[in-house]
Design an enzyme around this catalytic site. Structure first.
Site, mmCIF file in Angstrom:
data_model
loop_
_atom_site.group_PDB
_atom_site.id
_atom_site.type_symbol
_atom_site.label_atom_id
_atom_site.label_comp_id
_atom_site.label_asym_id
_atom_site.label_seq_id
_atom_site.Cartn_x
_atom_site.Cartn_y
_atom_site.Cartn_z
ATOM 1 N N SER A 127 -10.391 8.653 52.700
ATOM 2 C CA SER A 127 -9.159 7.872 52.880
ATOM 3 C C SER A 127 -7.899 8.684 52.612
ATOM 4 C CB SER A 127 -9.203 6.694 51.895
ATOM 5 O OG SER A 127 -7.934 6.107 51.777
ATOM 6 N N GLU A 129 -5.573 7.545 51.085
ATOM 7 C CA GLU A 129 -5.182 7.198 49.710
ATOM 8 C C GLU A 129 -5.460 8.377 48.767
ATOM 9 O OE1 GLU A 129 -3.590 4.425 48.772
ATOM 10 O OE2 GLU A 129 -3.833 4.507 46.597
ATOM 11 N N TYR A 151 -9.120 3.595 42.948
ATOM 12 C CA TYR A 151 -9.756 3.672 44.270
ATOM 13 C C TYR A 151 -9.615 5.081 44.839
ATOM 14 C CZ TYR A 151 -10.091 3.137 49.374
ATOM 15 O OH TYR A 151 -10.400 3.302 50.704
HETATM 16 P P1 NAP Z 1 -13.577 -3.635 54.226
HETATM 17 O O1 NAP Z 1 -13.235 -4.531 55.373
HETATM 18 O O2 NAP Z 1 -13.044 -3.958 52.870
HETATM 19 O O3 NAP Z 1 -15.169 -3.555 54.135
HETATM 20 C C1 NAP Z 1 -15.804 -3.005 53.018
HETATM 21 C C2 NAP Z 1 -17.306 -3.187 53.173
HETATM 22 O O4 NAP Z 1 -17.960 -2.628 52.035
HETATM 23 C C3 NAP Z 1 -17.750 -4.646 53.275
HETATM 24 O O5 NAP Z 1 -18.713 -4.750 54.295
HETATM 25 C C4 NAP Z 1 -18.400 -4.889 51.924
HETATM 26 O O6 NAP Z 1 -19.447 -5.829 51.980
HETATM 27 C C5 NAP Z 1 -18.994 -3.509 51.639
HETATM 28 N N1 NAP Z 1 -19.357 -3.339 50.242
HETATM 29 C C6 NAP Z 1 -18.617 -3.636 49.138
HETATM 30 N N2 NAP Z 1 -19.329 -3.388 48.019
HETATM 31 C C7 NAP Z 1 -20.537 -2.919 48.417
HETATM 32 C C8 NAP Z 1 -21.720 -2.505 47.721
HETATM 33 N N3 NAP Z 1 -21.783 -2.542 46.385
HETATM 34 N N4 NAP Z 1 -22.775 -2.094 48.457
HETATM 35 C C9 NAP Z 1 -22.732 -2.096 49.814
HETATM 36 N N5 NAP Z 1 -21.657 -2.485 50.529
HETATM 37 C C10 NAP Z 1 -20.569 -2.891 49.831
HETATM 38 O O7 NAP Z 1 -13.163 -2.131 54.543
HETATM 39 P P2 NAP Z 1 -12.774 -1.445 55.958
HETATM 40 O O8 NAP Z 1 -11.317 -1.602 56.164
HETATM 41 O O9 NAP Z 1 -13.742 -1.881 56.983
HETATM 42 O O10 NAP Z 1 -13.009 0.082 55.589
HETATM 43 C C11 NAP Z 1 -14.276 0.698 55.766
HETATM 44 C C12 NAP Z 1 -14.351 1.924 54.869
HETATM 45 O O11 NAP Z 1 -13.304 2.821 55.205
HETATM 46 C C13 NAP Z 1 -14.198 1.658 53.384
HETATM 47 O O12 NAP Z 1 -14.996 2.597 52.704
HETATM 48 C C14 NAP Z 1 -12.737 1.939 53.105
HETATM 49 O O13 NAP Z 1 -12.545 2.299 51.754
HETATM 50 C C15 NAP Z 1 -12.503 3.099 54.054
HETATM 51 N N6 NAP Z 1 -11.156 3.263 54.559
HETATM 52 C C16 NAP Z 1 -10.502 2.230 55.128
HETATM 53 C C17 NAP Z 1 -9.234 2.403 55.653
HETATM 54 C C18 NAP Z 1 -8.483 1.284 56.322
HETATM 55 O O14 NAP Z 1 -7.262 1.419 56.500
HETATM 56 N N7 NAP Z 1 -9.152 0.224 56.734
HETATM 57 C C19 NAP Z 1 -8.641 3.682 55.585
HETATM 58 C C20 NAP Z 1 -9.344 4.724 55.000
HETATM 59 C C21 NAP Z 1 -10.608 4.513 54.501
HETATM 60 P P3 NAP Z 1 -19.402 -7.329 51.363
HETATM 61 O O15 NAP Z 1 -19.284 -8.230 52.540
HETATM 62 O O16 NAP Z 1 -20.732 -7.437 50.718
HETATM 63 O O17 NAP Z 1 -18.256 -7.396 50.415
HETATM 64 O O1 G4F Z 2 -2.212 -2.954 52.925
HETATM 65 P P1 G4F Z 2 -2.348 -2.287 51.618
HETATM 66 O O2 G4F Z 2 -2.976 -3.080 50.522
HETATM 67 O O3 G4F Z 2 -3.125 -0.934 51.915
HETATM 68 P P2 G4F Z 2 -3.258 0.442 51.096
HETATM 69 O O4 G4F Z 2 -3.032 0.256 49.647
HETATM 70 O O5 G4F Z 2 -2.427 1.461 51.790
HETATM 71 O O6 G4F Z 2 -4.809 0.766 51.284
HETATM 72 C C1 G4F Z 2 -5.448 0.645 52.564
HETATM 73 O O7 G4F Z 2 -5.339 1.873 53.230
HETATM 74 C C2 G4F Z 2 -6.022 2.977 52.593
HETATM 75 C C3 G4F Z 2 -5.779 4.215 53.466
HETATM 76 O O8 G4F Z 2 -4.586 4.840 53.070
HETATM 77 C C4 G4F Z 2 -7.492 2.629 52.505
HETATM 78 F F1 G4F Z 2 -8.171 3.681 51.976
HETATM 79 C C5 G4F Z 2 -7.660 1.394 51.646
HETATM 80 O O9 G4F Z 2 -9.047 1.032 51.592
HETATM 81 C C6 G4F Z 2 -6.901 0.246 52.301
HETATM 82 O O10 G4F Z 2 -7.513 -0.049 53.529
HETATM 83 O O11 G4F Z 2 -0.922 -1.809 51.078
HETATM 84 C C7 G4F Z 2 -0.066 -1.023 51.894
HETATM 85 C C8 G4F Z 2 1.306 -0.915 51.247
HETATM 86 C C9 G4F Z 2 1.278 -0.477 49.773
HETATM 87 O O12 G4F Z 2 2.279 0.473 49.568
HETATM 88 C C10 G4F Z 2 1.602 -1.741 48.986
HETATM 89 O O13 G4F Z 2 2.277 -1.513 47.762
HETATM 90 O O14 G4F Z 2 1.894 -2.210 51.242
HETATM 91 C C11 G4F Z 2 2.522 -2.430 49.995
HETATM 92 N N1 G4F Z 2 2.665 -3.882 49.748
HETATM 93 C C12 G4F Z 2 3.840 -4.509 49.546
HETATM 94 N N2 G4F Z 2 3.614 -5.814 49.313
HETATM 95 C C13 G4F Z 2 1.654 -4.768 49.668
HETATM 96 C C14 G4F Z 2 2.265 -6.002 49.392
HETATM 97 N N3 G4F Z 2 0.328 -4.632 49.808
HETATM 98 C C15 G4F Z 2 -0.441 -5.750 49.687
HETATM 99 N N4 G4F Z 2 -1.785 -5.632 49.860
HETATM 100 N N5 G4F Z 2 0.098 -6.981 49.400
HETATM 101 C C16 G4F Z 2 1.453 -7.149 49.231
HETATM 102 O O15 G4F Z 2 1.913 -8.254 48.966
#
Ligand code: NAP
Ligand code: G4F
Length: 327
Positions: A127, A129, A151
């Site tokens: 990520s 992050e 995280y």
């Molecule tokens: P998400 O919607 O939050 O999905 C997370 C998945 O992980 C869910 O299917 C959840 O299953 C599963 N999980 C949680 N705890 C687990 C455990 N103990 N064992 C097995 N599975 C478990 O996340 P996403 O947005 O699809 O992201 C997919 C991956 O990419 C994650 O690793 C996230 O950290 C990473 N990532 C995401 C972003 C982004 O912007 N979306 C960016 C960079 C990296 P349950 O239904 O059981 O909770």
């Molecule tokens: O949407 P966010 O919660 O995503 P964040 O923290 O960037 O993380 C997501 O992206 C990561 C990749 O860079 C993934 F690895 C991670 O698993 C996840 O998918 O927050 C985005 C931004 C932050 O700066 C937060 O402070 O939005 C700002 N924010 C402002 N108000 C808020 C809010 N975020 C959330 N969730 N809720 C608010 O009310």
């Protein structure tokens, strides 16, 4: 027929990736956890072709069992506790799942593969992050990591473990450093979906205001459907490697609000949005912007959906969903 095992199948990326792999003719297996996980129904409805196996990233014997049942050519490790804000409140469980869970999966794949270390190709969902307090703009594969949340720290551990398994054992293990990617399937706890749902509800008269945290943070937001294509392309390379996957553009939460409210005809959103310290983070990642040059050059990957199209897609989806719910 190629076979794939996906952890995190019930999440946003798991659904898009399984659709992509099924369309390519893969036999797809998904790992699901919990004794009564309501998201399993969503997976069954959305991607009925996926075969579900039970397991948990914190339970290595369940991972080994899943590997023996699925006999995959490719493993996509998407499972994680992925909500950054939650990770401060539950740092240990985040470390166990998002960090140590990667080691469990890598070790399970290594044991399962026996003498043939490249038998299974492995993808780790790293990520942006991990860049945290950014040390370079834009961020690329070589940028120093400086995570700002439990995280982020857990993801750094998983990232380096993936590299270490590649270098130590010769595993075909790749790490995708993905910047934020969103969609109508995004969880409502993340800011883009929180905004798109609230804007839809405000325009339909179902909600009065939207309360957020930091409006000045900037993210490089892309469309999840585009990003799963990059994951697949990484595992089709002869050599495993690490790639930044991003759009190369950055936008603030204020700009997100501009586009989302404009979609429903509201040009001045100031009267609808308030801020609350509850949604501020103990340590913020102020700016993310990725350089996807390596993914473009080596994988031939480019994003198709831009920021405005993405936000409009999410607002349109939530308008339709909220109208249906209100009926
Ligand atoms: P998400 O919607 O939050 O999905 C997370 C998945 O992980 C869910 O299917 C959840 O299953 C599963 N999980 C949680 N705890 C687990 C455990 N103990 N064992 C097995 N599975 C478990 O996340 P996403 O947005 O699809 O992201 C997919 C991956 O990419 C994650 O690793 C996230 O950290 C990473 N990532 C995401 C972003 C982004 O912007 N979306 C960016 C960079 C990296 P349950 O239904 O059981 O909770
Ligand atoms: O949407 P966010 O919660 O995503 P964040 O923290 O960037 O993380 C997501 O992206 C990561 C990749 O860079 C993934 F690895 C991670 O698993 C996840 O998918 O927050 C985005 C931004 C932050 O700066 C937060 O402070 O939005 C700002 N924010 C402002 N108000 C808020 C809010 N975020 C959330 N969730 N809720 C608010 O009310």
């Amino acid at each position: 027929m190629a076979r794939a095992l996906i952890t995190g199948i019930t999440g946003q990326d798991g659904l898009y990736l399984s659709e992509l792999l099924l369309a390519k003719g893969y036999e797809v297996y998904g790992l699901v956890r919990g004794q009564n996980n309501p998201k399993i129904d969503l997976v069954r409805r959305t991607v009925p072709g996926v075969k579900l196996l039970t397991g948990d990233l914190t339970d290595m014997s369940s991972l080994l069992r899943a590997l023996h049942d699925a006999r995959p050519d490719e493993v996509y490790n998407l499972g994680a506790i992925s909500f950054v804000a939650y990770s401060w409140e539950n740092a240990q469980v985040t470390t166990d799942v998002t960090g140590k869970g990667v080691l469990n999966m890598l070790e399970a794949v290594r044991l399962y593969s026996g003498d043939d270390v490249t038998r299974v190709r492995f993808y780790q969902a790293s990520s942006s992050e991990m860049f945290g307090k950014v040390q370079e703009v834009p961020q690329r594969e070589s940028t120093l990591l400086w995570p700002r949340s439990p995280y982020g720290v857990a993801k750094v551990f998983g990232h380096y473990m993936t590299i270490n398994y590649r270098e130590s054992y010769g595993m075909h293990a790749s790490s995708g450093i993905l910047f934020n990617h969103e969609s109508p399937r995004r969880g409502p706890e993340f800011v883009t979906r929180k905004v798109s749902q609230a804007v839809a509800r405000i325009s339909l008269g179902l909600q009065d205001t939207l309360t957020l945290g930091n409006l000045d943070a900037r993210r490089d937001w892309g469309f999840a459907g585009d990003y799963v294509e990059a994951m697949w392309r990484m595992l089709q390379q002869d050599t495993a490697d690490d790639y930044v996957v991003a759009t190369g553009e950055t936008h603030s939460i204020r700009e997100l609000l501009d586009v989302a409210f404009a979609r429903v005809g509201i040009d001045d959103w100031s009267g609808y949005v308030s801020q609350d310290p509850r949604f501020m983070r103990p340590a913020e990642v102020e700016l993310l912007i990725g350089d996807p040059a390596k993914a473009r050059a080596t994988l031939g990957w480019t994003p198709r959906v831009d920021f405005t199209e993405l936000v409009q897609m999410m607002v349109d989806h939530d308008l339709a969903e909220q109208r249906a719910l209100a009926r």
